[in-house]
Design a protein around this motif. Structure first.
Motif, PDB file in Angstrom:
ATOM      1  N   HIS A  87      41.358  53.780  12.778  1.00  0.00           N
ATOM      2  CA  HIS A  87      41.066  52.409  13.077  1.00  0.00           C
ATOM      3  C   HIS A  87      39.807  52.146  13.626  1.00  0.00           C
ATOM      4  CE1 HIS A  87      45.409  51.204  12.375  1.00  0.00           C
ATOM      5  NE2 HIS A  87      45.338  51.977  11.241  1.00  0.00           N
TER       6      HIS A  87
ATOM      7  N   ASN B 267      33.660  51.643  14.784  1.00  0.00           N
ATOM      8  CA  ASN B 267      34.093  51.967  13.283  1.00  0.00           C
ATOM      9  C   ASN B 267      34.576  50.570  12.715  1.00  0.00           C
ATOM     10  OD1 ASN B 267      34.952  53.305  11.061  1.00  0.00           O
ATOM     11  ND2 ASN B 267      36.896  53.837  11.754  1.00  0.00           N
TER      12      ASN B 267
ATOM     13  N   ASP C 118      33.863  49.107   9.976  1.00  0.00           N
ATOM     14  CA  ASP C 118      33.912  49.138   8.782  1.00  0.00           C
ATOM     15  C   ASP C 118      35.277  49.649   8.061  1.00  0.00           C
ATOM     16  OD1 ASP C 118      31.110  47.999   8.481  1.00  0.00           O
ATOM     17  OD2 ASP C 118      30.581  50.203   8.366  1.00  0.00           O
ATOM     18  N   ALA C 119      36.000  49.971   9.234  1.00  0.00           N
ATOM     19  CA  ALA C 119      37.349  50.588   8.816  1.00  0.00           C
ATOM     20  C   ALA C 119      38.468  49.357   8.274  1.00  0.00           C
ATOM     21  CB  ALA C 119      38.080  51.011   9.840  1.00  0.00           C
ATOM     22  N   GLU C 120      39.452  49.699   7.610  1.00  0.00           N
ATOM     23  CA  GLU C 120      40.347  48.840   6.993  1.00  0.00           C
ATOM     24  C   GLU C 120      40.959  48.065   7.980  1.00  0.00           C
ATOM     25  OE1 GLU C 120      44.243  48.438   3.905  1.00  0.00           O
ATOM     26  OE2 GLU C 120      43.552  50.430   4.474  1.00  0.00           O
ATOM     27  N   TYR C 121      41.461  48.760   8.911  1.00  0.00           N
ATOM     28  CA  TYR C 121      42.199  47.962   9.858  1.00  0.00           C
ATOM     29  C   TYR C 121      41.153  47.986  11.347  1.00  0.00           C
ATOM     30  CZ  TYR C 121      46.452  48.195   7.379  1.00  0.00           C
ATOM     31  OH  TYR C 121      47.334  48.035   6.517  1.00  0.00           O
TER      32      TYR C 121
ATOM     33  N   SER D  59      43.162  43.144  12.492  1.00  0.00           N
ATOM     34  CA  SER D  59      42.526  42.523  11.425  1.00  0.00           C
ATOM     35  C   SER D  59      42.517  43.627  10.265  1.00  0.00           C
ATOM     36  CB  SER D  59      41.088  42.149  11.560  1.00  0.00           C
ATOM     37  OG  SER D  59      41.056  40.805  12.364  1.00  0.00           O
ATOM     38  N   ARG D  60      42.755  43.220   9.185  1.00  0.00           N
ATOM     39  CA  ARG D  60      42.980  44.016   7.904  1.00  0.00           C
ATOM     40  C   ARG D  60      41.720  43.572   6.937  1.00  0.00           C
ATOM     41  NH1 ARG D  60      47.408  45.789   3.595  1.00  0.00           N
ATOM     42  NH2 ARG D  60      46.356  47.587   2.785  1.00  0.00           N
ATOM     43  N   ASN D  61      40.691  44.425   6.748  1.00  0.00           N
ATOM     44  CA  ASN D  61      39.610  43.882   5.797  1.00  0.00           C
ATOM     45  C   ASN D  61      38.836  42.392   6.224  1.00  0.00           C
ATOM     46  OD1 ASN D  61      39.769  46.235   4.246  1.00  0.00           O
ATOM     47  ND2 ASN D  61      41.503  45.132   3.185  1.00  0.00           N
TER      48      ASN D  61
END
Length: 260
Positions: free
Chosen positions: A65, A76, A78-81, A108-110
């Motif tokens: 994450h 990071n 750019d991570a999904e989460y 946050s997710r995306n």
């Protein structure tokens, strides 16, 4: 997300960060000014201690994450989460001994805020939400949060941290809303948004916010039935100008005066 109990993990983030922060509250510790010559922007050892604890736990349990934090920068993204952390939202209140500050824990997710908690360790209160529902836990026992159903500015209570955060045309637009409401109150930082979610106030209007000031609060407000956007009606997730309201009708009425 992994199979870890998410609710228990966020609760542990709140508990552990609270333990790191509380020894500094109403104690005689110096605050540094990180403004670099601008308006006074204090930071304390409590801010750093709280964020350090949360980052350590996140890295241990969710190493893939990202983290966006006020005190130690970004990792990071750019991570999904991505976790969005503000260990003490309301540092000026904190160093003044006033308990209207809180720890903001957002996820946050995306790029879309999906979970948030505001924890006030001194009062023992937690406000949380996932955009679909919102909850309070504290001395008065747990309950579901719902916004007040005020639809007209003339009947509304408005909050902002300080009118001094607005300047130029923004100040004029904000003043037009304050003039239209029944009551305006100042100085509560993240607590204002939680009071909106709890149905005690109707509007919060601010400017100059960073993502870590607002991401955790968006799912709480939306989960309680409210709406929060920029002054232009777009996403509030990047901060900037913010207007939060308990109802769509009230939000629209405020937006007409703020958007120009």
């Amino acid at each position: 997300m992994s199979a870890i109990d998410f609710g228990a993990f966020v609760a542990d983030l709140a508990t552990q960060s609270g333990r790191a922060i509380l020894p500094f509250f109403r104690a005689h510790h110096a605050a540094e000014d990180k403004s670099q010559g601008g308006a006074y922007d204090p930071v304390t050892e409590a801010d750093r201690a709280g964020e350090s604890v949360m980052r350590h736990l996140i890295k241990r349990h969710f190493p893939a994450h990202g983290v966006l934090g006020e005190e130690f920068g970004n990792e990071n993204l750019d991570a999904e989460y991505v976790w969005v952390l503000d260990p003490i939202d309301g540092t000026r209140a904190f160093i003044s001994g006033i308990p209207v500050w809180g720890t903001l824990i957002g996820l946050s997710r995306n790029g879309v805020p999906v979970y948030g908690m505001m924890h006030q360790p001194f009062t023992g209160e937690r406000y949380s939400g996932d955009g679909r529902q919102a909850r309070y836990e504290g001395p008065n026992g747990p309950r579901t949060l719902r916004t007040r159903q005020t639809t007209e500015l003339a009947a509304a209570t408005l909050m902002t941290t300080t009118p001094a955060m607005f300047s130029g045309e923004q100040a004029q637009r904000y003043a037009s809303v304050e003039k239209a409401v029944r009551l305006a109150r100042y100085g509560c930082d993240c607590y204002a948004y939680c009071m909106l979610a709890a149905g005690h106030v109707d509007l919060v209007i601010e400017s100059g916010l960073k993502p870590y000031d607002i991401v955790a609060l968006i799912p709480i407000i939306e989960g309680a039935g409210g709406i929060v956007t920029s002054w232009q009606g777009g996403s509030a997730a990047e901060g900037g100008t913010i207007v939060a309201a308990g109802t769509r009708a009230l939000h629209d009425a405020a937006l007409r005066l703020l958007a120009g």
